[in-house]
Motif scaffolding. Structure first.
Motif, PDB file in Angstrom:
ATOM      1  N   PHE A  99       5.876  22.242  21.743  1.00  0.00           N
ATOM      2  CA  PHE A  99       5.609  24.129  20.769  1.00  0.00           C
ATOM      3  C   PHE A  99       5.020  24.601  21.638  1.00  0.00           C
ATOM      4  CE2 PHE A  99       5.177  26.529  17.230  1.00  0.00           C
ATOM      5  CZ  PHE A  99       6.360  27.459  17.223  1.00  0.00           C
ATOM      6  N   LEU A 100       4.168  24.274  21.210  1.00  0.00           N
ATOM      7  CA  LEU A 100       2.235  24.733  21.404  1.00  0.00           C
ATOM      8  C   LEU A 100       1.918  25.165  22.647  1.00  0.00           C
ATOM      9  CD1 LEU A 100      -0.066  22.820  18.413  1.00  0.00           C
ATOM     10  CD2 LEU A 100       1.536  25.250  18.500  1.00  0.00           C
ATOM     11  N   GLU A 101       2.448  24.358  23.418  1.00  0.00           N
ATOM     12  CA  GLU A 101       2.582  23.996  25.397  1.00  0.00           C
ATOM     13  C   GLU A 101       3.067  25.665  25.636  1.00  0.00           C
ATOM     14  OE1 GLU A 101       3.690  22.084  29.061  1.00  0.00           O
ATOM     15  OE2 GLU A 101       3.608  20.827  27.146  1.00  0.00           O
ATOM     16  N   ARG A 102       4.508  26.203  25.716  1.00  0.00           N
ATOM     17  CA  ARG A 102       5.626  26.470  25.225  1.00  0.00           C
ATOM     18  C   ARG A 102       4.946  27.916  24.797  1.00  0.00           C
ATOM     19  NH1 ARG A 102      11.151  22.973  25.885  1.00  0.00           N
ATOM     20  NH2 ARG A 102      10.115  21.351  27.278  1.00  0.00           N
ATOM     21  N   ALA A 103       4.182  28.205  23.425  1.00  0.00           N
ATOM     22  CA  ALA A 103       4.324  28.836  23.149  1.00  0.00           C
ATOM     23  C   ALA A 103       2.926  29.780  23.706  1.00  0.00           C
ATOM     24  CB  ALA A 103       3.603  29.021  21.507  1.00  0.00           C
ATOM     25  N   SER A 104       2.208  28.968  24.214  1.00  0.00           N
ATOM     26  CA  SER A 104       1.283  29.393  24.784  1.00  0.00           C
ATOM     27  C   SER A 104       1.920  30.257  25.610  1.00  0.00           C
ATOM     28  CB  SER A 104      -0.448  28.370  24.968  1.00  0.00           C
ATOM     29  OG  SER A 104       0.265  27.810  26.247  1.00  0.00           O
ATOM     30  N   VAL A 105       2.886  29.281  26.186  1.00  0.00           N
ATOM     31  CA  VAL A 105       2.759  30.428  28.298  1.00  0.00           C
ATOM     32  C   VAL A 105       3.657  31.418  27.442  1.00  0.00           C
ATOM     33  CG1 VAL A 105       4.384  30.048  29.420  1.00  0.00           C
ATOM     34  CG2 VAL A 105       3.814  28.318  29.300  1.00  0.00           C
ATOM     35  N   LEU A 106       3.713  32.481  26.764  1.00  0.00           N
ATOM     36  CA  LEU A 106       4.469  33.039  26.162  1.00  0.00           C
ATOM     37  C   LEU A 106       3.225  34.061  25.514  1.00  0.00           C
ATOM     38  CD1 LEU A 106       7.751  32.048  24.034  1.00  0.00           C
ATOM     39  CD2 LEU A 106       7.557  32.916  26.869  1.00  0.00           C
ATOM     40  N   ASN A 107       2.149  33.067  25.611  1.00  0.00           N
ATOM     41  CA  ASN A 107       0.870  33.883  25.011  1.00  0.00           C
ATOM     42  C   ASN A 107       1.701  34.549  23.155  1.00  0.00           C
ATOM     43  OD1 ASN A 107      -0.466  34.209  27.314  1.00  0.00           O
ATOM     44  ND2 ASN A 107       0.362  36.169  28.082  1.00  0.00           N
ATOM     45  N   TRP A 108       1.769  33.647  22.637  1.00  0.00           N
ATOM     46  CA  TRP A 108       2.067  33.524  21.401  1.00  0.00           C
ATOM     47  C   TRP A 108       1.261  32.340  20.750  1.00  0.00           C
ATOM     48  CZ3 TRP A 108       7.135  30.666  19.075  1.00  0.00           C
ATOM     49  CH2 TRP A 108       7.432  31.790  17.473  1.00  0.00           C
ATOM     50  N   THR A 109       0.720  32.862  19.027  1.00  0.00           N
ATOM     51  CA  THR A 109       0.558  31.772  18.311  1.00  0.00           C
ATOM     52  C   THR A 109       0.776  32.093  17.468  1.00  0.00           C
ATOM     53  OG1 THR A 109      -1.945  32.634  19.150  1.00  0.00           O
ATOM     54  CG2 THR A 109      -1.552  31.676  17.293  1.00  0.00           C
ATOM     55  N   PRO A 110       1.427  30.947  17.014  1.00  0.00           N
ATOM     56  CA  PRO A 110       3.229  31.025  15.927  1.00  0.00           C
ATOM     57  C   PRO A 110       1.993  30.880  14.198  1.00  0.00           C
ATOM     58  CG  PRO A 110       2.859  29.325  17.277  1.00  0.00           C
ATOM     59  CD  PRO A 110       1.806  29.803  17.743  1.00  0.00           C
ATOM     60  N   GLY A 111       2.405  32.358  13.601  1.00  0.00           N
ATOM     61  CA  GLY A 111       2.238  32.100  12.150  1.00  0.00           C
ATOM     62  C   GLY A 111       1.528  33.280  12.554  1.00  0.00           C
ATOM     63  N   THR A 112       1.376  34.278  13.386  1.00  0.00           N
ATOM     64  CA  THR A 112      -0.055  35.437  13.723  1.00  0.00           C
ATOM     65  C   THR A 112       0.852  36.654  12.871  1.00  0.00           C
ATOM     66  OG1 THR A 112       0.395  35.931  15.771  1.00  0.00           O
ATOM     67  CG2 THR A 112      -1.091  34.159  14.952  1.00  0.00           C
ATOM     68  N   GLY A 113       2.747  36.380  13.020  1.00  0.00           N
ATOM     69  CA  GLY A 113       3.563  37.965  12.887  1.00  0.00           C
ATOM     70  C   GLY A 113       3.452  38.659  14.324  1.00  0.00           C
ATOM     71  N   GLU A 114       2.894  38.560  14.813  1.00  0.00           N
ATOM     72  CA  GLU A 114       2.219  39.551  16.074  1.00  0.00           C
ATOM     73  C   GLU A 114       3.430  38.933  16.703  1.00  0.00           C
ATOM     74  OE1 GLU A 114      -0.507  38.246  19.215  1.00  0.00           O
ATOM     75  OE2 GLU A 114       0.569  38.309  20.158  1.00  0.00           O
ATOM     76  N   GLY A 115       4.737  38.929  17.117  1.00  0.00           N
ATOM     77  CA  GLY A 115       5.266  39.170  17.731  1.00  0.00           C
ATOM     78  C   GLY A 115       6.823  39.745  16.687  1.00  0.00           C
ATOM     79  N   LYS A 116       6.899  39.281  15.530  1.00  0.00           N
ATOM     80  CA  LYS A 116       7.811  39.912  14.885  1.00  0.00           C
ATOM     81  C   LYS A 116       7.726  41.693  15.177  1.00  0.00           C
ATOM     82  CE  LYS A 116       7.630  36.043  11.379  1.00  0.00           C
ATOM     83  NZ  LYS A 116       7.522  36.094   9.883  1.00  0.00           N
ATOM     84  N   ARG A 117       8.778  42.406  15.668  1.00  0.00           N
ATOM     85  CA  ARG A 117       8.942  43.676  15.559  1.00  0.00           C
ATOM     86  C   ARG A 117      10.588  44.255  14.631  1.00  0.00           C
ATOM     87  NH1 ARG A 117       9.142  44.534  21.700  1.00  0.00           N
ATOM     88  NH2 ARG A 117       6.927  43.640  22.241  1.00  0.00           N
ATOM     89  N   ARG A 118      10.635  44.798  13.238  1.00  0.00           N
ATOM     90  CA  ARG A 118      11.684  45.355  12.926  1.00  0.00           C
ATOM     91  C   ARG A 118      11.181  46.819  12.424  1.00  0.00           C
ATOM     92  NH1 ARG A 118      13.677  40.203   8.863  1.00  0.00           N
ATOM     93  NH2 ARG A 118      13.013  37.944  11.212  1.00  0.00           N
TER      94      ARG A 118
END
Length: 115
Positions: A96-115
């Protein structure tokens, strides 16, 4: 004068006994068009009412393809799929962490949530 004479006099002066009126008994030839146009008008009103009500509820039914039918960026969709796979236990924490880093995503930061 009696009533029969009055009726005959009225018929001779273009009243209801007119020859043109007697030549075409029944409804006028455009009468079916009145019914068709009224039906089309009511149909148009129904379509407008349907679209207004469905727009108030979130858009027309043909615009939705499921519970997550919002338009998402491909990156957001990938993050969501990754999170769902991790939540189901399909992948490990390391994967999970490896694939999240490929997406430039740090889970839990709320960075990827667009609403």
């Amino acid at each position: 004068m009696n009533t029969t004479a009055l009726m005959a006099a009225a018929a001779g002066f273009g009243g209801f006994g007119d020859a043109a009126f007697r030549a075409h008994p029944g409804p006028p030839p455009f009468a079916p068009l009145i019914g068709v146009s009224m039906l089309l008008f009511l149909l148009l009103l129904g379509v407008i009412a349907f679209l207004l009500v469905s727009r108030a509820k979130g858009g027309p039914p043909w615009a939705h393809h499921g519970p997550r039918a919002r338009h998402q960026a491909p990156e957001d969709a990938a993050k969501q799929v990754l999170a769902e796979r991790f939540a189901r236990g399909d992948i490990t924490v390391e994967q999970f962490l490896e694939r999240a880093s490929v997406l430039n995503w740090t889970p839990g930061t709320g960075e990827g949530k667009r609403r």
